[in-house]
Design a protein around this motif. Structure first.
Motif, PDB file in Angstrom:
ATOM      1  N   GLN A   1     -87.422  55.438  42.946  1.00 19.22           N
ATOM      2  CA  GLN A   1     -85.715  55.670  42.258  1.00 19.22           C
ATOM      3  C   GLN A   1     -84.740  54.045  42.247  1.00 19.22           C
ATOM      4  OE1 GLN A   1     -84.120  58.906  43.717  1.00 19.22           O
ATOM      5  NE2 GLN A   1     -82.283  59.152  42.496  1.00 19.22           N
TER       6      GLN A   1
ATOM      7  N   TYR B   1     -84.429  54.450  36.445  1.00 21.01           N
ATOM      8  CA  TYR B   1     -83.053  54.487  37.044  1.00 21.01           C
ATOM      9  C   TYR B   1     -82.705  56.044  35.386  1.00 21.01           C
ATOM     10  CZ  TYR B   1     -78.209  55.563  36.141  1.00 21.01           C
ATOM     11  OH  TYR B   1     -77.146  55.816  36.335  1.00 21.01           O
ATOM     12  N   ASP B   2     -82.371  57.059  35.552  1.00 20.37           N
ATOM     13  CA  ASP B   2     -81.677  57.691  34.401  1.00 20.37           C
ATOM     14  C   ASP B   2     -79.877  58.738  34.685  1.00 20.37           C
ATOM     15  OD1 ASP B   2     -83.257  59.362  31.839  1.00 20.37           O
ATOM     16  OD2 ASP B   2     -81.536  59.999  32.885  1.00 20.37           O
ATOM     17  N   LEU B   3     -79.409  59.204  33.797  1.00 23.38           N
ATOM     18  CA  LEU B   3     -77.547  59.521  34.408  1.00 23.38           C
ATOM     19  C   LEU B   3     -78.852  60.557  34.535  1.00 23.38           C
ATOM     20  CD1 LEU B   3     -75.823  58.842  31.252  1.00 23.38           C
ATOM     21  CD2 LEU B   3     -76.703  58.042  34.139  1.00 23.38           C
ATOM     22  N   ASP B   4     -79.784  61.556  34.344  1.00 19.99           N
ATOM     23  CA  ASP B   4     -80.380  62.692  34.563  1.00 19.99           C
ATOM     24  C   ASP B   4     -81.122  62.887  35.695  1.00 19.99           C
ATOM     25  OD1 ASP B   4     -81.419  65.421  34.541  1.00 19.99           O
ATOM     26  OD2 ASP B   4     -82.072  65.274  32.706  1.00 19.99           O
ATOM     27  N   PRO B   5     -80.858  62.808  37.055  1.00 16.51           N
ATOM     28  CA  PRO B   5     -81.757  63.100  38.700  1.00 16.51           C
ATOM     29  C   PRO B   5     -82.691  63.202  38.062  1.00 16.51           C
ATOM     30  CG  PRO B   5     -79.304  63.785  38.331  1.00 16.51           C
ATOM     31  CD  PRO B   5     -79.943  63.968  37.324  1.00 16.51           C
ATOM     32  N   ALA B   6     -83.166  64.913  37.299  1.00 19.79           N
ATOM     33  CA  ALA B   6     -84.246  65.702  36.918  1.00 19.79           C
ATOM     34  C   ALA B   6     -85.642  64.789  36.776  1.00 19.79           C
ATOM     35  CB  ALA B   6     -84.279  66.680  36.478  1.00 19.79           C
ATOM     36  N   ARG B   7     -84.718  63.857  35.778  1.00 18.95           N
ATOM     37  CA  ARG B   7     -86.183  62.755  34.870  1.00 18.95           C
ATOM     38  C   ARG B   7     -86.102  61.696  35.866  1.00 18.95           C
ATOM     39  NH1 ARG B   7     -83.254  61.663  29.635  1.00 18.95           N
ATOM     40  NH2 ARG B   7     -83.465  64.111  28.317  1.00 18.95           N
TER      41      ARG B   7
END
Length: 124
Positions: free
Chosen positions: A36, A19-25
């Motif tokens: 994801q 999980y990351d706030l940046d969907p690209a990561r």
């Protein structure tokens, strides 16, 4: 915990849910075979171990103990290992909240650069 570290775990045969706030990561992780999660809580609910590297106390508080944080999704016996360089008081706060939730908490600060993360040679 960072894409280079997650990729090394995938290479070693571990299942990684990110999980990351940046969907690209997160998409970069998925493209390499990871999965994801929609939140830290969801990632914790789908695993036995959570790892995080967070930039500061405020973000760690949210990731660990927020409404959608790790401790909201983790089951009793889950292990949460935080690799962040944050204040000792914040680590203590997370540890206390984890204990209340029946979650084992490890504070293992990480040292090293992106190059060392990519080469799997970080120091904990």
């Amino acid at each position: 915990m960072g894409l280079p570290m997650a990729i090394n775990l995938l290479k070693a045969g571990f299942s990684v849910i990110g999980y990351d706030l940046d969907p690209a990561r997160v998409m970069a992780l998925v493209e390499r075979g990871g999965k994801q999660a929609r939140s830290p809580a969801e990632a914790a609910a789908l695993s036995d171990l959570s790892l995080s590297i967070i930039m500061n106390d405020t973000i760690l508080r949210d990731v660990a103990m927020g409404e959608n944080g790790v401790l909201k999704g983790a089951q009793r016996g889950h292990v949460y290992c935080d690799l962040s360089t944050v204040s000792p008081s914040m680590s203590g706060e997370v540890r206390a909240n984890a204990a209340e939730a029946g979650v084992e908490y490890l504070c293992a600060k990480v040292s090293g650069s992106i190059d060392r993360a990519e080469s799997a040679s970080l120091t904990l």
